[in-house]
Design an enzyme around this catalytic site. Structure first.
Site, mmCIF file in Angstrom:
data_model
loop_
_atom_site.group_PDB
_atom_site.id
_atom_site.type_symbol
_atom_site.label_atom_id
_atom_site.label_comp_id
_atom_site.label_asym_id
_atom_site.label_seq_id
_atom_site.Cartn_x
_atom_site.Cartn_y
_atom_site.Cartn_z
ATOM 1 C CD GLU A 26 -2.900 1.398 2.189
ATOM 2 O OE1 GLU A 26 -3.150 0.420 2.906
ATOM 3 O OE2 GLU A 26 -3.473 2.502 2.289
ATOM 4 C CG ASP A 48 9.900 8.491 -3.416
ATOM 5 O OD1 ASP A 48 9.077 7.705 -3.925
ATOM 6 O OD2 ASP A 48 10.177 9.590 -3.915
ATOM 7 C CG ASP A 94 -0.217 13.847 -2.067
ATOM 8 O OD1 ASP A 94 -1.028 14.255 -1.224
ATOM 9 O OD2 ASP A 94 0.824 13.227 -1.757
ATOM 10 C CG ASP A 143 -10.730 12.934 -3.509
ATOM 11 O OD1 ASP A 143 -9.581 12.579 -3.854
ATOM 12 O OD2 ASP A 143 -10.936 13.846 -2.691
ATOM 13 C CE LYS A 189 -6.940 12.904 8.140
ATOM 14 N NZ LYS A 189 -5.657 13.170 8.760
ATOM 15 C CD GLU A 237 -13.771 6.327 0.069
ATOM 16 O OE1 GLU A 237 -12.985 5.593 0.687
ATOM 17 O OE2 GLU A 237 -14.725 5.900 -0.596
HETATM 18 C C1 LIG Z 1 -3.694 12.358 -0.065
HETATM 19 S S1 LIG Z 1 -2.884 11.336 1.091
HETATM 20 C C2 LIG Z 1 -3.894 9.866 1.147
HETATM 21 C C3 LIG Z 1 -3.665 9.047 2.388
HETATM 22 C C4 LIG Z 1 -4.537 7.793 2.520
HETATM 23 N N1 LIG Z 1 -4.242 6.832 1.470
HETATM 24 C C5 LIG Z 1 -5.992 8.146 2.519
HETATM 25 O O1 LIG Z 1 -6.675 7.835 1.524
HETATM 26 O O2 LIG Z 1 -6.467 8.703 3.502
HETATM 27 C C6 LIG Z 1 -1.494 10.782 0.136
HETATM 28 C C7 LIG Z 1 -0.401 10.201 1.002
HETATM 29 O O3 LIG Z 1 0.588 9.640 0.166
HETATM 30 C C8 LIG Z 1 1.854 9.904 0.733
HETATM 31 N N2 LIG Z 1 2.814 9.826 -0.374
HETATM 32 C C9 LIG Z 1 2.827 10.569 -1.498
HETATM 33 N N3 LIG Z 1 3.825 10.214 -2.304
HETATM 34 C C10 LIG Z 1 4.474 9.196 -1.663
HETATM 35 C C11 LIG Z 1 5.622 8.442 -1.980
HETATM 36 N N4 LIG Z 1 6.283 8.624 -3.131
HETATM 37 N N5 LIG Z 1 6.014 7.505 -1.114
HETATM 38 C C12 LIG Z 1 5.357 7.302 0.058
HETATM 39 N N6 LIG Z 1 4.263 8.009 0.412
HETATM 40 C C13 LIG Z 1 3.831 8.957 -0.436
HETATM 41 C C14 LIG Z 1 1.728 11.272 1.365
HETATM 42 O O4 LIG Z 1 2.671 11.475 2.397
HETATM 43 C C15 LIG Z 1 0.298 11.227 1.891
HETATM 44 O O5 LIG Z 1 0.244 10.783 3.228
#
Ligand SMILES: C[S@@+](CC[C@H](N)C(=O)[O-])C[C@H]1O[C@@H](n2cnc3c(N)ncnc32)[C@H](O)[C@@H]1O
Length: 235
Positions: free
Chosen positions: A61, A113, A135, A171, A214, A216
């Protein structure tokens, strides 16, 4: 390592998250057993069976946020192992806390990352990859930062076993359309959104079997539609 040797395009906002004192304690106690840090450029192969202490199907994930979805899915699916990767420190501590509170032996937490981690995973070794509400980077000049883009999709597909599932959700309608276009264009993936073959990943509800996340909830509250896209690696 110099900048010119290795400079990945970041898919995340650099955020300076602080851990609460409680989370700092949880982190100190659980990180040695459940945590793994991957530095940029580290390509040493990762032994998943050694990491989990058994040979079971592994779900990756990417960007688990605060980890509720990862914990809920892992608790409901003890026969598979869940590898969650994040860069956000408070979320990492929160998932460790959920592992402790719920007694989840089948979760490991990676600080990295995600695409750096993926480089360390052997081809064909993942049962599924979950990318839930990445994101959206809505500005055109930032689209190159999106996680779901052709090079990353090719790499994720390569790490899936034949028949393995890539499940994305967003979304943001523009990102959903771009995701579908990118996933459809990958020669090794087949869309299974409409599959009714009774396979274990077949949609059990409108989220295709995943719990609400969250981000979503935030998207729904703002009136944005939710799109789930599911593709399998061609056999
Ligand atoms: C918009 S949030 C969504 C979090 C969760 N999946 C949710 O739906 O509530 C996107 C998450 O992806 C993480 N993220 C973005 N690019 C990433 C990367 N290359 N490696 C690890 N995490 C990453 C960010 O830190 C952030 O917590």
């Amino acid at each position: 390592m110099t900048d010119t040797e290795h400079r990945p395009i970041r898919t995340f906002h650099p955020r300076r998250g602080r851990m609460s004192a409680r989370h700092a304690d949880v982190h100190a106690a659980l990180w040695p057993r459940f945590g793994l840090t991957v530095e940029d450029g580290d390509r040493a192969p990762l032994d998943l069976a050694e990491l989990f202490g058994r040979a079971a199907p592994v779900v990756l994930e990417i960007g688990f946020g605060m980890g509720e979805t990862t914990a809920a899915m892992a608790a409901a699916d003890p026969a598979r192992d869940y590898l969650g990767v994040e860069v956000h420190t408070p979320g990492i501590a929160r998932l460790l806390e959920l592992i402790k509170d719920q007694g989840l032996p089948n979760v490991r937490v990676v600080r990295a990352d995600a695409m750096e981690l993926v480089h360390k995973i052997a081809p064909g070794s993942l049962d599924a990859v979950h990318v839930f509400f990445p994101d959206p980077w809505p500005k055109a000049r930032h689209h190159k930062r999106r996680l779901i883009r052709p090079g990353n999709v090719a790499l994720l597909r390569d790490r899936l076993r034949p028949g393995g599932l890539l499940h994305c959700a967003t979304d943001w309608p523009h990102y959903a359309a771009a995701m579908a276009e990118t996933l459809d264009a990958d020669p090794g993936l087949r869309c299974v959104n409409d599959d009714s073959d009774g396979s274990q990943d077949r949609a059990r509800d409108d989220r295709a079997g995943r719990p609400e996340t969250k981000f979503e909830r935030r998207g729904r509250a703002a009136g944005r539609p939710i799109t789930d896209l599911r593709y399998r690696r061609a056999a």
